[in-house]
Design a protein around this motif. Structure first.
Motif, PDB file in Angstrom:
ATOM      1  N   GLY A 234       0.825  -1.195   0.000  1.00 29.95           N
ATOM      2  CA  GLY A 234       0.000   0.000   0.000  1.00 29.95           C
ATOM      3  C   GLY A 234       0.857   1.242   0.000  1.00 29.95           C
ATOM      4  O   GLY A 234       2.011   1.239  -0.429  1.00 29.95           O
ATOM      5  N   ASN A 235       0.307   2.317   0.523  1.00 31.82           N
ATOM      6  CA  ASN A 235       0.999   3.595   0.572  1.00 31.82           C
ATOM      7  C   ASN A 235       0.466   4.362   1.776  1.00 31.82           C
ATOM      8  O   ASN A 235      -0.453   5.147   1.657  1.00 31.82           O
ATOM      9  N   GLU A 236       1.059   4.094   2.946  1.00 32.62           N
ATOM     10  CA  GLU A 236       0.548   4.650   4.197  1.00 32.62           C
ATOM     11  C   GLU A 236       1.602   5.535   4.857  1.00 32.62           C
ATOM     12  O   GLU A 236       2.755   5.151   4.995  1.00 32.62           O
ATOM     13  N   ASP A 237       1.182   6.738   5.273  1.00 31.48           N
ATOM     14  CA  ASP A 237       2.073   7.580   6.056  1.00 31.48           C
ATOM     15  C   ASP A 237       2.345   6.903   7.397  1.00 31.48           C
ATOM     16  O   ASP A 237       1.425   6.384   8.040  1.00 31.48           O
ATOM     17  N   LEU A 238       3.594   6.934   7.800  1.00 35.45           N
ATOM     18  CA  LEU A 238       3.987   6.286   9.045  1.00 35.45           C
ATOM     19  C   LEU A 238       3.814   7.225  10.230  1.00 35.45           C
ATOM     20  O   LEU A 238       4.265   8.366  10.211  1.00 35.45           O
ATOM     21  N   GLY A 239       3.154   6.735  11.265  1.00 36.85           N
ATOM     22  CA  GLY A 239       3.137   7.423  12.542  1.00 36.85           C
ATOM     23  C   GLY A 239       4.213   6.809  13.427  1.00 36.85           C
ATOM     24  O   GLY A 239       5.269   6.393  12.959  1.00 36.85           O
ATOM     25  N   ASN A 240       3.957   6.737  14.720  1.00 34.46           N
ATOM     26  CA  ASN A 240       4.941   6.151  15.638  1.00 34.46           C
ATOM     27  C   ASN A 240       4.754   4.656  15.822  1.00 34.46           C
ATOM     28  O   ASN A 240       5.604   4.002  16.424  1.00 34.46           O
ATOM     29  N   ALA A 241       3.640   4.111  15.334  1.00 38.74           N
ATOM     30  CA  ALA A 241       3.398   2.677  15.478  1.00 38.74           C
ATOM     31  C   ALA A 241       2.601   2.177  14.293  1.00 38.74           C
ATOM     32  O   ALA A 241       1.770   2.894  13.741  1.00 38.74           O
ATOM     33  N   PHE A 242       2.859   0.942  13.925  1.00 41.69           N
ATOM     34  CA  PHE A 242       2.184   0.317  12.783  1.00 41.69           C
ATOM     35  C   PHE A 242       2.026  -1.153  13.118  1.00 41.69           C
ATOM     36  O   PHE A 242       3.005  -1.820  13.477  1.00 41.69           O
ATOM     37  N   THR A 243       0.825  -1.669  13.054  1.00 47.90           N
ATOM     38  CA  THR A 243       0.596  -3.079  13.346  1.00 47.90           C
ATOM     39  C   THR A 243      -0.205  -3.716  12.219  1.00 47.90           C
ATOM     40  O   THR A 243      -1.267  -3.226  11.858  1.00 47.90           O
ATOM     41  N   LEU A 244       0.330  -4.795  11.669  1.00 44.50           N
ATOM     42  CA  LEU A 244      -0.350  -5.566  10.639  1.00 44.50           C
ATOM     43  C   LEU A 244      -0.673  -6.946  11.193  1.00 44.50           C
ATOM     44  O   LEU A 244       0.175  -7.604  11.781  1.00 44.50           O
ATOM     45  N   LYS A 245      -1.915  -7.378  11.011  1.00 47.86           N
ATOM     46  CA  LYS A 245      -2.308  -8.722  11.392  1.00 47.86           C
ATOM     47  C   LYS A 245      -2.306  -9.566  10.123  1.00 47.86           C
ATOM     48  O   LYS A 245      -3.201  -9.473   9.294  1.00 47.86           O
ATOM     49  N   ASP A 246      -1.255 -10.369   9.955  1.00 45.98           N
ATOM     50  CA  ASP A 246      -1.073 -11.138   8.728  1.00 45.98           C
ATOM     51  C   ASP A 246      -1.644 -12.543   8.894  1.00 45.98           C
ATOM     52  O   ASP A 246      -1.300 -13.265   9.831  1.00 45.98           O
ATOM     53  N   HIS A 247      -2.498 -12.933   7.978  1.00 45.80           N
ATOM     54  CA  HIS A 247      -3.044 -14.286   7.966  1.00 45.80           C
ATOM     55  C   HIS A 247      -2.089 -15.157   7.158  1.00 45.80           C
ATOM     56  O   HIS A 247      -1.974 -14.998   5.943  1.00 45.80           O
ATOM     57  N   ILE A 248      -1.369 -16.040   7.857  1.00 46.25           N
ATOM     58  CA  ILE A 248      -0.368 -16.875   7.194  1.00 46.25           C
ATOM     59  C   ILE A 248      -1.062 -18.042   6.490  1.00 46.25           C
ATOM     60  O   ILE A 248      -1.549 -18.973   7.131  1.00 46.25           O
ATOM     61  N   VAL A 249      -1.105 -17.963   5.178  1.00 44.79           N
ATOM     62  CA  VAL A 249      -1.730 -19.023   4.388  1.00 44.79           C
ATOM     63  C   VAL A 249      -0.694 -19.566   3.413  1.00 44.79           C
ATOM     64  O   VAL A 249      -0.415 -18.962   2.378  1.00 44.79           O
ATOM     65  N   ILE A 250      -0.101 -20.690   3.784  1.00 42.19           N
ATOM     66  CA  ILE A 250       0.897 -21.357   2.946  1.00 42.19           C
ATOM     67  C   ILE A 250       0.498 -22.822   2.840  1.00 42.19           C
ATOM     68  O   ILE A 250       0.309 -23.482   3.871  1.00 42.19           O
ATOM     69  N   PRO A 251       0.340 -23.363   1.653  1.00 43.06           N
ATOM     70  CA  PRO A 251       0.006 -24.794   1.546  1.00 43.06           C
ATOM     71  C   PRO A 251       0.992 -25.651   2.329  1.00 43.06           C
ATOM     72  O   PRO A 251       2.204 -25.406   2.320  1.00 43.06           O
ATOM     73  N   ASP A 252       0.456 -26.653   3.046  1.00 44.27           N
ATOM     74  CA  ASP A 252       1.306 -27.480   3.899  1.00 44.27           C
ATOM     75  C   ASP A 252       2.509 -28.040   3.157  1.00 44.27           C
ATOM     76  O   ASP A 252       3.616 -28.110   3.700  1.00 44.27           O
ATOM     77  N   ASP A 253       2.305 -28.460   1.901  1.00 48.36           N
ATOM     78  CA  ASP A 253       3.400 -29.090   1.185  1.00 48.36           C
ATOM     79  C   ASP A 253       4.460 -28.093   0.719  1.00 48.36           C
ATOM     80  O   ASP A 253       5.497 -28.479   0.189  1.00 48.36           O
ATOM     81  N   HIS A 254       4.211 -26.795   0.935  1.00 47.56           N
ATOM     82  CA  HIS A 254       5.196 -25.773   0.589  1.00 47.56           C
ATOM     83  C   HIS A 254       5.916 -25.230   1.823  1.00 47.56           C
ATOM     84  O   HIS A 254       6.813 -24.399   1.684  1.00 47.56           O
ATOM     85  N   ILE A 255       5.502 -25.676   2.988  1.00 46.00           N
ATOM     86  CA  ILE A 255       6.164 -25.225   4.205  1.00 46.00           C
ATOM     87  C   ILE A 255       7.491 -25.954   4.354  1.00 46.00           C
ATOM     88  O   ILE A 255       7.572 -27.182   4.226  1.00 46.00           O
ATOM     89  N   ASP A 256       8.536 -25.200   4.604  1.00 47.11           N
ATOM     90  CA  ASP A 256       9.874 -25.767   4.769  1.00 47.11           C
ATOM     91  C   ASP A 256      10.161 -25.844   6.270  1.00 47.11           C
ATOM     92  O   ASP A 256      10.374 -24.828   6.929  1.00 47.11           O
ATOM     93  N   HIS A 257      10.196 -27.063   6.798  1.00 43.42           N
ATOM     94  CA  HIS A 257      10.377 -27.239   8.239  1.00 43.42           C
ATOM     95  C   HIS A 257      11.780 -26.873   8.704  1.00 43.42           C
ATOM     96  O   HIS A 257      12.000 -26.623   9.890  1.00 43.42           O
ATOM     97  N   ASP A 258      12.717 -26.846   7.784  1.00 42.52           N
ATOM     98  CA  ASP A 258      14.091 -26.495   8.140  1.00 42.52           C
ATOM     99  C   ASP A 258      14.368 -24.999   8.007  1.00 42.52           C
ATOM    100  O   ASP A 258      15.457 -24.537   8.336  1.00 42.52           O
ATOM    101  N   ALA A 259      13.398 -24.280   7.508  1.00 45.34           N
ATOM    102  CA  ALA A 259      13.615 -22.864   7.219  1.00 45.34           C
ATOM    103  C   ALA A 259      13.278 -21.978   8.417  1.00 45.34           C
ATOM    104  O   ALA A 259      12.436 -22.313   9.256  1.00 45.34           O
ATOM    105  N   SER A 260      13.963 -20.854   8.467  1.00 46.07           N
ATOM    106  CA  SER A 260      13.571 -19.752   9.339  1.00 46.07           C
ATOM    107  C   SER A 260      12.913 -18.703   8.470  1.00 46.07           C
ATOM    108  O   SER A 260      13.342 -18.469   7.330  1.00 46.07           O
ATOM    109  N   TYR A 261      11.874 -18.076   8.994  1.00 44.22           N
ATOM    110  CA  TYR A 261      11.140 -17.084   8.238  1.00 44.22           C
ATOM    111  C   TYR A 261      11.353 -15.695   8.856  1.00 44.22           C
ATOM    112  O   TYR A 261      11.683 -15.572  10.043  1.00 44.22           O
ATOM    113  N   TYR A 262      11.181 -14.678   8.045  1.00 46.06           N
ATOM    114  CA  TYR A 262      11.237 -13.314   8.561  1.00 46.06           C
ATOM    115  C   TYR A 262      10.438 -12.389   7.636  1.00 46.06           C
ATOM    116  O   TYR A 262      10.172 -12.719   6.484  1.00 46.06           O
ATOM    117  N   TYR A 263      10.046 -11.242   8.184  1.00 43.17           N
ATOM    118  CA  TYR A 263       9.361 -10.227   7.392  1.00 43.17           C
ATOM    119  C   TYR A 263      10.364  -9.143   6.994  1.00 43.17           C
ATOM    120  O   TYR A 263      11.210  -8.731   7.791  1.00 43.17           O
TER     121      TYR A 263
END
Length: 290
Positions: A234-263
């Motif tokens: 999107g295109n949002e002006d930043l204030g002092n705080a920003f919170t996103l509630k992300d719905h994690i939808v990844i097909p089970d067979d695409h999940i990598d159990h050895d991986a670390s994830y980050y945003y």
């Protein structure tokens, strides 16, 4: 110290990020548009114990110029190696009228360590002779050296290497600092299909400007990170705080159990229109259902 429009905004994006900062943005434009601090310049190299020349400019064609303004404070900040904004001191306070341009001079403390610094200017709007809202505007980030001398060729040499990225980070010089991703916490574990909260704190003196997107990445055994999916754009002006509630939808067979994830969070800079600032969250895990 004072009420500030820039320090008062809190932005919450929930679910699909439909809430924005329209009211804050309107207020900022009404009172604070057209302000800039052109000097010190971003490529300036100053010396501890020396003089800094600070120029504050108000665009006379901007509609906010109709509000009577005064410069009422000047703060010195440092940018730490980790990219945090660090308040050093209030170096001046008073009442200096601002119509189109005003100047202030400051002596950089002689014991200032080498690194990157910037000034934050307080500009007060006057309403019927009374104190109105304050606007905060920062200078470009400049370099400070502990000393300098003129060599035989007549050129200035500094005590530190001005190209040293540990002392003078090029991203920080573009305004990419003062923002941290507080959540997810390190080693948190989420289940596919659940919700993850991405919580961001932004210092009121940060030069990050607008939130552009948040992407999910994964990495395995030191290999190059791999893009997984976009969490928000999107295109949002930043204030002092920003919170996103992300719905994690990844097909089970695409999940990598050895991986670390980050945003990875991308923002703009209010000092350089063409710069993309990137901020990385702590690593966490995503596990399949059941």
């Amino acid at each position: 110290m004072k009420f500030s429009l820039a320090a008062a905004s809190t932005l919450l994006l929930a679910a699909i990020a439909t809430v924005n900062a329209d009211e804050y943005d309107t207020a900022r434009k009404q009172w604070c548009g057209g302000l800039s601090v052109p000097t010190p310049e971003g490529d300036a190299a100053l010396v501890a114990g020396g003089q800094a020349h600070i120029t504050v400019h108000l665009n006379p064609d901007d509609s906010t110029a109709q509000h009577e303004k005064e410069i009422t404070g000047l703060d010195l900040y440092a940018v730490t190696g980790e990219g945090s904004a660090k308040y050093i001191a209030n170096v001046w306070k008073g009442n200096q009228p601002l119509t189109t341009e005003a100047t202030l001079d400051d002596t950089i403390p002689a014991n200032t360590t080498a690194g990157q610094y910037y000034y934050r200017v307080w500009v007060t709007n006057k309403m019927n002779g009374m104190h109105g809202p304050d606007c905060l505007e920062t200078s470009h980030t400049f370099k400070v050296s502990t000393g300098s001398h003129t060599n035989a060729a007549g050129l200035t040499e500094y005590a530190e290497n001005l190209d040293d990225q540990e002392l003078y980070n090029s991203k920080h010089s573009k305004g990419c600092f003062g923002l941290s991703i507080e959540y997810p916490q390190a080693n948190a574990v989420f289940t596919e299909g659940s919700h993850s909260r991405v919580s961001i704190n932004r210092d009121s003196s940060s030069q990050t400007d607008q939130m552009k997107k948040i992407d999910l990445y994964k990495k395995v055994d030191g290999k190059a990170p791999v893009f997984v999916q976009n969490a928000w754009k999107g295109n949002e002006d930043l204030g002092n705080a920003f919170t996103l509630k992300d719905h994690i939808v990844i097909p089970d067979d695409h999940i990598d159990h050895d991986a670390s994830y980050y945003y990875k969070v991308e923002t703009t800079s209010n000092k350089h229109a063409d710069v993309v600032c990137e901020f990385i969250s702590k690593d966490f895990k995503i596990q399949a259902k059941n």
